[in-house]
Design an enzyme around this catalytic site. Structure first.
Site, PDB file in Angstrom:
ATOM      1  N   ASP A 136       0.126  -8.363  20.730  1.00  0.00           N
ATOM      2  CA  ASP A 136      -1.257  -8.335  20.259  1.00  0.00           C
ATOM      3  C   ASP A 136      -2.211  -8.776  21.361  1.00  0.00           C
ATOM      4  O   ASP A 136      -3.287  -8.222  21.531  1.00  0.00           O
ATOM      5  CB  ASP A 136      -1.433  -9.268  19.052  1.00  0.00           C
ATOM      6  CG  ASP A 136      -0.796  -8.681  17.804  1.00  0.00           C
ATOM      7  OD1 ASP A 136      -0.254  -7.558  17.897  1.00  0.00           O
ATOM      8  OD2 ASP A 136      -0.853  -9.341  16.754  1.00  0.00           O
TER       9      ASP A 136
ATOM     10  N   GLU B 299      -1.841  -8.592  24.625  1.00  0.00           N
ATOM     11  CA  GLU B 299      -2.011  -7.550  25.641  1.00  0.00           C
ATOM     12  C   GLU B 299      -2.942  -6.457  25.142  1.00  0.00           C
ATOM     13  O   GLU B 299      -3.807  -5.963  25.867  1.00  0.00           O
ATOM     14  CB  GLU B 299      -0.652  -6.934  26.008  1.00  0.00           C
ATOM     15  CG  GLU B 299       0.185  -7.822  26.912  1.00  0.00           C
ATOM     16  CD  GLU B 299       1.608  -7.291  27.073  1.00  0.00           C
ATOM     17  OE1 GLU B 299       1.816  -6.463  27.965  1.00  0.00           O
ATOM     18  OE2 GLU B 299       2.491  -7.706  26.289  1.00  0.00           O
TER      19      GLU B 299
ATOM     20  N   GLU C 209       8.638  14.719  -1.668  1.00  0.00           N
ATOM     21  CA  GLU C 209       7.873  13.716  -0.926  1.00  0.00           C
ATOM     22  C   GLU C 209       7.641  12.497  -1.802  1.00  0.00           C
ATOM     23  O   GLU C 209       7.591  12.614  -3.017  1.00  0.00           O
ATOM     24  CB  GLU C 209       6.493  14.298  -0.551  1.00  0.00           C
ATOM     25  CG  GLU C 209       6.571  15.544   0.282  1.00  0.00           C
ATOM     26  CD  GLU C 209       5.194  16.210   0.442  1.00  0.00           C
ATOM     27  OE1 GLU C 209       4.180  15.611   0.026  1.00  0.00           O
ATOM     28  OE2 GLU C 209       5.159  17.324   0.980  1.00  0.00           O
TER      29      GLU C 209
ATOM     30  N   LYS D 188       5.464   9.968  -3.787  1.00  0.00           N
ATOM     31  CA  LYS D 188       4.090  10.009  -4.298  1.00  0.00           C
ATOM     32  C   LYS D 188       3.419   8.726  -3.840  1.00  0.00           C
ATOM     33  O   LYS D 188       3.805   7.627  -4.227  1.00  0.00           O
ATOM     34  CB  LYS D 188       4.049  10.112  -5.815  1.00  0.00           C
ATOM     35  CG  LYS D 188       2.617  10.275  -6.318  1.00  0.00           C
ATOM     36  CD  LYS D 188       2.562  10.863  -7.709  1.00  0.00           C
ATOM     37  CE  LYS D 188       1.191  11.393  -8.055  1.00  0.00           C
ATOM     38  NZ  LYS D 188       0.185  10.340  -8.241  1.00  0.00           N
TER      39      LYS D 188
ATOM     40  N   ASP E 154       0.759   5.913  -3.461  1.00  0.00           N
ATOM     41  CA  ASP E 154      -0.135   5.334  -4.445  1.00  0.00           C
ATOM     42  C   ASP E 154      -1.348   4.707  -3.761  1.00  0.00           C
ATOM     43  O   ASP E 154      -1.408   3.513  -3.542  1.00  0.00           O
ATOM     44  CB  ASP E 154       0.642   4.284  -5.241  1.00  0.00           C
ATOM     45  CG  ASP E 154       0.028   4.055  -6.602  1.00  0.00           C
ATOM     46  OD1 ASP E 154      -0.845   4.859  -6.992  1.00  0.00           O
ATOM     47  OD2 ASP E 154       0.408   3.088  -7.265  1.00  0.00           O
TER      48      ASP E 154
ATOM     49  N   ARG F  81     -11.898  12.104  -3.084  1.00  0.00           N
ATOM     50  CA  ARG F  81     -11.614  13.198  -4.002  1.00  0.00           C
ATOM     51  C   ARG F  81     -12.799  13.473  -4.926  1.00  0.00           C
ATOM     52  O   ARG F  81     -13.112  14.608  -5.216  1.00  0.00           O
ATOM     53  CB  ARG F  81     -10.372  12.879  -4.836  1.00  0.00           C
ATOM     54  CG  ARG F  81     -10.172  13.882  -5.954  1.00  0.00           C
ATOM     55  CD  ARG F  81      -8.735  14.029  -6.353  1.00  0.00           C
ATOM     56  NE  ARG F  81      -8.407  13.208  -7.502  1.00  0.00           N
ATOM     57  CZ  ARG F  81      -7.223  13.225  -8.105  1.00  0.00           C
ATOM     58  NH1 ARG F  81      -6.266  13.996  -7.646  1.00  0.00           N
ATOM     59  NH2 ARG F  81      -6.993  12.471  -9.133  1.00  0.00           N
TER      60      ARG F  81
ATOM     61  N   GLU G 198      -3.534  10.561   1.918  1.00  0.00           N
ATOM     62  CA  GLU G 198      -3.722   9.401   1.062  1.00  0.00           C
ATOM     63  C   GLU G 198      -4.026   8.200   1.956  1.00  0.00           C
ATOM     64  O   GLU G 198      -3.354   7.995   2.956  1.00  0.00           O
ATOM     65  CB  GLU G 198      -2.415   9.185   0.283  1.00  0.00           C
ATOM     66  CG  GLU G 198      -2.523   8.358  -0.936  1.00  0.00           C
ATOM     67  CD  GLU G 198      -2.985   9.133  -2.178  1.00  0.00           C
ATOM     68  OE1 GLU G 198      -3.316  10.343  -2.076  1.00  0.00           O
ATOM     69  OE2 GLU G 198      -3.042   8.511  -3.245  1.00  0.00           O
TER      70      GLU G 198
ATOM     71  N   TYR H  34      -0.400  14.875   3.927  1.00  0.00           N
ATOM     72  CA  TYR H  34       0.696  15.648   3.341  1.00  0.00           C
ATOM     73  C   TYR H  34       0.341  17.102   3.073  1.00  0.00           C
ATOM     74  O   TYR H  34       1.124  17.846   2.517  1.00  0.00           O
ATOM     75  CB  TYR H  34       1.187  15.008   2.040  1.00  0.00           C
ATOM     76  CG  TYR H  34       0.075  14.680   1.071  1.00  0.00           C
ATOM     77  CD1 TYR H  34      -0.542  15.681   0.342  1.00  0.00           C
ATOM     78  CD2 TYR H  34      -0.369  13.374   0.915  1.00  0.00           C
ATOM     79  CE1 TYR H  34      -1.576  15.403  -0.524  1.00  0.00           C
ATOM     80  CE2 TYR H  34      -1.403  13.078   0.047  1.00  0.00           C
ATOM     81  CZ  TYR H  34      -2.003  14.094  -0.669  1.00  0.00           C
ATOM     82  OH  TYR H  34      -3.032  13.809  -1.506  1.00  0.00           O
TER      83      TYR H  34
ATOM     84  N   LYS I 110       7.600  19.911  -4.280  1.00  0.00           N
ATOM     85  CA  LYS I 110       6.746  21.064  -3.996  1.00  0.00           C
ATOM     86  C   LYS I 110       7.612  22.253  -3.572  1.00  0.00           C
ATOM     87  O   LYS I 110       8.570  22.070  -2.821  1.00  0.00           O
ATOM     88  CB  LYS I 110       5.788  20.743  -2.835  1.00  0.00           C
ATOM     89  CG  LYS I 110       4.861  19.595  -3.116  1.00  0.00           C
ATOM     90  CD  LYS I 110       4.039  19.244  -1.873  1.00  0.00           C
ATOM     91  CE  LYS I 110       3.101  18.081  -2.209  1.00  0.00           C
ATOM     92  NZ  LYS I 110       2.430  17.541  -1.015  1.00  0.00           N
TER      93      LYS I 110
ATOM     94  N   LYS J 188       7.642  10.920 -12.263  1.00  0.00           N
ATOM     95  CA  LYS J 188       7.271   9.497 -12.279  1.00  0.00           C
ATOM     96  C   LYS J 188       8.496   8.625 -12.465  1.00  0.00           C
ATOM     97  O   LYS J 188       9.273   8.829 -13.388  1.00  0.00           O
ATOM     98  CB  LYS J 188       6.272   9.231 -13.419  1.00  0.00           C
ATOM     99  CG  LYS J 188       4.889   9.811 -13.172  1.00  0.00           C
ATOM    100  CD  LYS J 188       4.190   9.066 -12.049  1.00  0.00           C
ATOM    101  CE  LYS J 188       2.811   9.622 -11.744  1.00  0.00           C
ATOM    102  NZ  LYS J 188       1.772   9.231 -12.649  1.00  0.00           N
TER     103      LYS J 188
ATOM    104  N   CYS K 170     -17.288 -22.206 -21.423  1.00  0.00           N
ATOM    105  CA  CYS K 170     -15.949 -22.360 -20.843  1.00  0.00           C
ATOM    106  C   CYS K 170     -14.980 -22.900 -21.892  1.00  0.00           C
ATOM    107  O   CYS K 170     -15.267 -23.917 -22.521  1.00  0.00           O
ATOM    108  CB  CYS K 170     -16.019 -23.303 -19.653  1.00  0.00           C
ATOM    109  SG  CYS K 170     -14.398 -23.751 -19.018  1.00  0.00           S
TER     110      CYS K 170
ATOM    111  N   CYS L 129     -17.045 -20.475 -14.887  1.00  0.00           N
ATOM    112  CA  CYS L 129     -17.502 -21.772 -15.352  1.00  0.00           C
ATOM    113  C   CYS L 129     -18.099 -22.476 -14.142  1.00  0.00           C
ATOM    114  O   CYS L 129     -17.429 -22.629 -13.133  1.00  0.00           O
ATOM    115  CB  CYS L 129     -16.316 -22.568 -15.896  1.00  0.00           C
ATOM    116  SG  CYS L 129     -16.662 -24.329 -15.998  1.00  0.00           S
TER     117      CYS L 129
ATOM    118  N   CYS M  34     -14.866 -29.297 -14.234  1.00  0.00           N
ATOM    119  CA  CYS M  34     -14.096 -28.686 -15.320  1.00  0.00           C
ATOM    120  C   CYS M  34     -12.611 -28.985 -15.105  1.00  0.00           C
ATOM    121  O   CYS M  34     -12.078 -28.733 -14.026  1.00  0.00           O
ATOM    122  CB  CYS M  34     -14.345 -27.178 -15.295  1.00  0.00           C
ATOM    123  SG  CYS M  34     -13.284 -26.258 -16.413  1.00  0.00           S
TER     124      CYS M  34
END
Ligand code: AMP
Ligand code: ZN
Length: 674
Positions: free
Chosen positions: A31, A33, A112, A114, A116, A135, A169, A221, A283, A307, A401, A428, A433
């Site tokens: 990191d 460098e 592939e 899916k 998320d 989208r 995605e 994809y 697909k 799924k 509360c 609150c 509290c």
């Protein structure tokens, strides 16, 4: 060398490192460098502003904030995917595909994961990213070009001149989400419910600088415009990878039984994927066949999302209660009939906030779907079956509360900054509290902070109830008698508690700062802050300008974090608490990480990789204590590579190339002398 060539070389080197880090997951420089190269580039661009281009790596920190949202209409609709939940439904899909094709046609399929996250469409022209959109409703999306440019895994140049339109995605790796959520919780912000909410919420933010601070990735994809040169999806995926774009490489599979086998294998393997996967997308590989099959108004007929199960369950809501957290946030929680979820029995699931309950329309008595994603607490996803009593009232957030009766305050998210999955927060405002006091003490005592192991939930509850402690500093004034006097607490246990509290005085400043729960400041940031300051006295002695100057110079500290630290240090209550802690001798100065001058490993350098039985930082610390220096990568002159489980092939190849000795963890321990 001309300045221009030098600039081009730097840009090239930085992009190559980004590619190795974000796409191949195999960095070749440390990191530090990398930061050095960035600093050099920034200095060069400061001196010669004509060299700065839109796609310079320096711009990835994010440009100007958008004033508003711009909508973009696109020529091809971005569709959904049809879903299947069983092998039977998959069988039906296969039958539909085959009957849509000509007699005797053989169909191959690509399977592939899916992903998320949040879908995006991206246009490259002349090899440069010129537009990115969300989208939206499919036809019209939001312009998020500036945000997407901050994603380091997307190259700013590709070797392809013609215009192409890609779909992909945006996502967050699980480990990155855990870290982000830890920071957010520490900051008193709501944790993101899942990677999708985090990715989608981040993509819609108006300020690219904030986007740049989030650990986003992208995976492409699909090619929607410009795929003419390829005949199949599998070829296209390979080509995307060759262009240096992050993608998943997949081979086409047939016959159909093998497709189902690949799906099962993916279901089993997905726990080890770095990202969340809730299904497999199948697909038809051949574009010609895809064309023949066509689409419905909503989704292509040549694809389906299978799924995966298991991490979801259905159960009945018995009650909705409201919990008050450390920061005062009120969270509604569903109390449910016990149900098995991802290997554990759960009876509680978060409903996040009142808006979420209204949106899901959850009532007591309903059957609901609950889900657990990664390390995150289970959440109610939706109503499966309305089984509420007739006329059962809508849930109402209490006006006061539930713990201390103080009228609550509502905070609406600022316009344009609404992050998906978050609604208005109710809190609150009473710092005293009991729920908040308990939360702050438990947080202070937690593993990541002061690690006071003996201080559990029920003891803290009693201590606060009896008025024995009002803040974390009061812990140090307790004596064993007071604790033994509490129910079910013997003398010996009481003494152990006192010893465990007393011991925590020895923890270093980073843990103390983390335990104080400065908004926006999690474990990592607390350590950086501690290294900057050294002692608690120093932090609280800084004048406001000094705070700003010092803190904004810390790597990764954005404007919000800086403001949060400034506010925290100004707060009278926090200042008083700090004085109390200092008076009780809590917190040790932050040590500078130094290599031991003596030890069995003086003069030796190590690179540690793969999964070990201990945390990487702990391994580094014991190596340093033995006099070794640490490299982030294997290079010429590295003495040893410590290779844990899942060590990448590249590292091993490099070790071979440079004649570096490869050790396992046990062998390393022997060298250290353990
Ligand atoms: P859904 O929103 O459930 O209808 O699913 C459609 C969405 O799945 C697409 O818009 C993509 O954002 C997402 N998706 C994730 N992984 C893939 C993939 N491998 N292929 C196609 N779409 C995917
Ligand atoms: Zn309260």
């Amino acid at each position: 060398m001309s300045v221009k060539t030098h600039h081009a070389e730097l840009v090239h080197a930085i992009e190559a490192h980004n590619y190795r880090y974000y796409v191949l997951d195999d960095p070749s420089v440390s990191d530090a460098e990398f930061d050095g190269l960035m600093r050099e580039l920034r200095a060069l661009e400061d001196a010669y502003s004509e060299l700065v281009t839109e796609d310079s790596p320096t711009r990835r920190v994010g440009g100007q904030a958008r004033a508003s949202v711009t909508k973009v209409r696109r020529p091809h609709r971005m569709m959904s995917l049809d879903n299947a939940y069983s092998a039977g439904e998959m069988f039906e899909f296969h039958k539909r595909v085959m009957s849509g094709l000509r007699e005797g046609d053989v169909a191959k399929f690509v399977v592939e994961p899916k992903l998320d996250g949040a879908s995006i469409e991206v246009i490259f022209e002349n090899g440069k990213l010129t537009q990115a959109t969300t989208r939206g409703d499919g036809m019209t999306g939001e312009d998020i070009t500036m945000n997407v440019r901050t994603i380091r895994g997307i190259p700013s140049h590709i070797r392809h001149e013609k215009r192409i339109t890609l779909r992909g995605e945006v996502l967050i790796y699980r480990k990155d989400l855990d870290a982000l959520n830890a920071e957010r919780t520490a900051a008193g912000l709501e944790a993101f419910a899942n990677p999708r909410n985090a990715a989608a919420g981040t993509m819609r933010m108006l300020d690219p600088r904030e986007v740049a601070a989030r650990p986003l990735r992208a995976i492409f994809y699909q090619v929607v415009e410009g795929p003419e040169m390829h005949a199949t999806q599998s070829e296209t995926l390979r080509w995307l990878a060759e262009l240096g774009l992050p993608t998943h490489r997949r081979e086409a599979v047939e016959p159909w039984e093998d497709v189902m086998k690949v799906i099962t294998a993916m279901d089993q393997a997905r726990v080890s994927y770095p990202f969340e996967t809730d299904g497999a997308v199948v697909k038809v590989d051949d574009y010609g066949q895809q064309g023949v099959l066509g689409t419905t108004s909503k989704f292509p007929k040549w694809a389906i999302a299978f799924k995966f199960q298991a991490e979801r369950a259905v159960t009945t809501v018995r009650d909705i209660v409201v919990q008050v957290g450390r920061t005062g946030a009120l969270t509604p929680v569903a109390i449910m009939d016990p149900v098995q979820l991802a290997g554990t029995t759960v009876t509680r699931a978060t409903l996040h906030n009142a808006d979420q309950i209204r949106e899901l329309d959850v009532h007591v008595g309903d059957r609901v779907r609950v889900q657990k994603a990664g390390e995150i607490i289970p959440q109610v996803m939706g109503v499966e079956e309305r089984a509420r009593a007739e006329g059962s009232p809508h849930f109402q957030m209490p006006k006061t509360c539930p713990e201390c009766g103080t009228p609550v305050v509502k905070r609406l998210r600022e316009e344009g900054k609404i992050e998906l999955g978050e609604g208005a927060t109710t809190r609150c405002p009473n710092r005293l509290c009991p729920a908040q006091v308990r939360g702050r003490i438990l947080y202070y005592a937690s593993r990541a902070a002061m690690a006071i192991d003996r201080l559990g939930d029920s003891l803290v509850e009693k201590l606060v109830d009896k008025g024995l402690v009002h803040d974390v500093a009061d812990l140090y004034d307790l004596d064993a008698k007071q604790i033994a006097a509490l129910e079910r607490m013997g003398d010996k246990s009481a003494e152990n508690v006192i010893a465990s509290i007393a011991w925590s005085r020895e923890r270093t400043l980073d843990r103390l700062l983390c335990g104080l729960g400065i908004p926006q400041i999690g474990q990592v940031a607390a350590k950086q802050l501690a290294e900057e300051a050294g002692t608690l006295e120093t932090v609280f002695a800084w004048r406001e300008e000094e705070v700003r100057e010092k803190v904004s110079g810390i790597r990764g500290f954005g404007p919000k974090m800086v403001e949060s630290v400034v506010e925290f240090l100004k707060n009278e209550d926090e200042r008083n608490l700090a004085q109390k802690l200092i008076a009780r001798g809590v917190g040790r100065p932050q040590p500078h990480e130094v290599v031991a001058a003596e030890g069995p490993l003086v003069g030796k350098s190590f690179c540690v990789t793969g999964v070990l039985t201990r945390k990487r930082e702990d391994v580094h610390a014991s190596l340093r204590a033995a006099g070794a220096t640490i490299h982030d990568s294997v290079k010429k002159g590295t003495s040893y590579l410590v290779a844990g489980d899942k060590t990448g092939k590249t590292k091993l190849d490099q070790a071979k190339k440079y004649g570096v000795t490869v050790l396992d963890e046990v062998e390393m321990d022997i060298l250290i002398g353990n």
